[in-house]
Design an enzyme around this catalytic site. Structure first.
Site, short mmCIF file in Angstrom:
data_model
loop_
_atom_site.label_atom_id
_atom_site.label_comp_id
_atom_site.label_asym_id
_atom_site.label_seq_id
_atom_site.Cartn_x
_atom_site.Cartn_y
_atom_site.Cartn_z
CG ASP A 284 -1.36 -0.97 7.44
OD1 ASP A 284 -0.60 -0.41 8.25
OD2 ASP A 284 -1.85 -0.39 6.47
CG HIS B 163 -2.12 -0.93 1.00
ND1 HIS B 163 -2.85 -1.44 2.04
CD2 HIS B 163 -2.69 -1.43 -0.14
CE1 HIS B 163 -3.82 -2.21 1.57
NE2 HIS B 163 -3.73 -2.23 0.25
CG HIS C 239 -0.85 2.86 10.41
ND1 HIS C 239 -2.17 2.61 10.13
CD2 HIS C 239 -0.22 2.89 9.21
CE1 HIS C 239 -2.35 2.46 8.83
NE2 HIS C 239 -1.17 2.65 8.24
CG ASP D 205 -0.42 4.02 3.90
OD1 ASP D 205 -0.57 3.07 3.12
OD2 ASP D 205 -0.84 3.99 5.07
CG HIS D 206 2.72 1.08 4.83
ND1 HIS D 206 3.09 0.84 6.13
CD2 HIS D 206 1.39 1.37 4.87
CE1 HIS D 206 2.04 0.98 6.92
NE2 HIS D 206 0.99 1.30 6.18
#
Length: 325
Positions: free
Chosen positions: A212, A65, A271, A67-68
């Site tokens: 996550d 993803h 997070h 955002d990582h």
């Protein structure tokens, strides 16, 4: 033994006070460090934290993803433009390697240093980065394959066996210095081996950095030996109940109940959804954890630095305090 610098603590998108995911880890007294995740803008955070890309030894990406990982390509390019020659190890899902190869093809990205990709899904045992650090991937539960990384640090200390030296009547001075430097010595016509004149003690710490994840209990086995868990606490439980299971993240309550159940001594929550980025929101996450966990914990801010010492004690050594900036 281990220091943790939070480069980004937001989920999904950045805000004025928090960037998306990035965490720097290094062994005390060493310039070498590891990066876990590289959301967009991570290289700016690295500059602000005064970390050197020349000393970055490995990058671990928890999942695909954006955002990582959206900051990864720019970071690699900048390292090359800054003259890096040493190899870079990247432990990541195989899709990250495919993306890297496509980026090189379509944007004419050329790196003057080699990249060694390790498919995180194919690693069946901890990867020994050096004699002091190993990295263990642990599969989690998310909308795509997601992993935690267990970071084990080992520190060996050597000190002179003063009683033995005195017993052998070895005088202080050069001979003691030679022993301290790891050398065998000659005394009274015989060779005395270094290992007979020093005392070695080995200490280790183990920290788990989660990607996550909506099932903290997947880390139960590894947490039996862990000193610290750094984990996704995207929502409070009330908000997660409204949002539903679709995003596949953890609430502060879920994580707190889990670490309490396994008696883990230290937790750092990260997070955070942007709805919690002000001081009141951070307090809300803090209070929910405190209701369900009796160990030591922190809610991380960008640029917070923590130290996990050889005795397994966790200390906040520098606070980012975003609402005061």
């Amino acid at each position: 033994m281990l220091q943790f610098t939070f480069l980004g603590t937001s989920s999904g998108v950045p805000s004025l006070t928090r960037n998306v995911s990035g965490l720097a880890i290094h062994l005390n007294k060493s310039k070498d460090w590891i990066l876990v995740d590289a959301g967009e803008g991570t290289q700016h955070r690295i500059q602000q934290a005064k970390l050197s890309l020349q000393h970055l030894k490995a990058i671990c990406i928890t999942h695909v993803h954006g955002d990582h990982c959206y900051g990864l390509m720019g970071l690699l390019a900048s390292a090359g433009m800054n003259g890096r020659k040493e190899p870079m190890i990247i432990i990541a899902p195989k899709e990250i390697q495919q993306w890297f190869e496509a980026t090189c093809q379509f944007t004419e990205l050329f790196l003057p240093y080699p990249i060694e990709f390790l498919d995180v899904n194919a690693l069946t045992q901890p990867y020994e980065l050096n004699e002091s650090i190993s990295i263990e991937p642990i599969q989690l539960s998310h909308r795509v394959e997601s992993y935690a990384f267990g970071i084990k640090a080992i520190q060996t200390q050597r000190k002179l066996n003063v009683e033995k030296l005195a017993q052998l009547e070895i005088p202080k001075g050069k001979l003691w210095g030679d022993v301290q430097q790891g050398q065998n010595i000659e005394w009274n016509g015989r060779t005395i081996f270094n290992q007979d004149l020093v005392i070695e003690t080995t200490q280790q710490v183990y920290a788990i950095v989660g990607g996550d994840n909506d099932q903290p209990n997947l880390l139960a086995q590894q947490c039996k030996n862990a000193d610290l868990l750094i984990h996704d606490t995207t929502y409070t439980q009330a908000v997660l109940d409204k949002v539903g299971a679709g995003p596949m993240h953890s609430s502060a309550k879920m994580v707190a109940e889990f670490v309490e159940s396994v008696k883990l001594p230290h937790l750092i929550a990260t997070h955070l959804s942007p709805r919690y980025h002000d001081e009141q929101g951070i307090q809300t996450i803090h209070d929910e954890i405190a209701q369900h966990y009796r160990g030591q914990f922190f809610v991380a801010n960008d640029f917070d630095r923590y130290e996990l010492n050889a005795d397994g004690d966790l200390t906040l050594i520098d606070s980012g305090k975003p609402w005061e900036k």
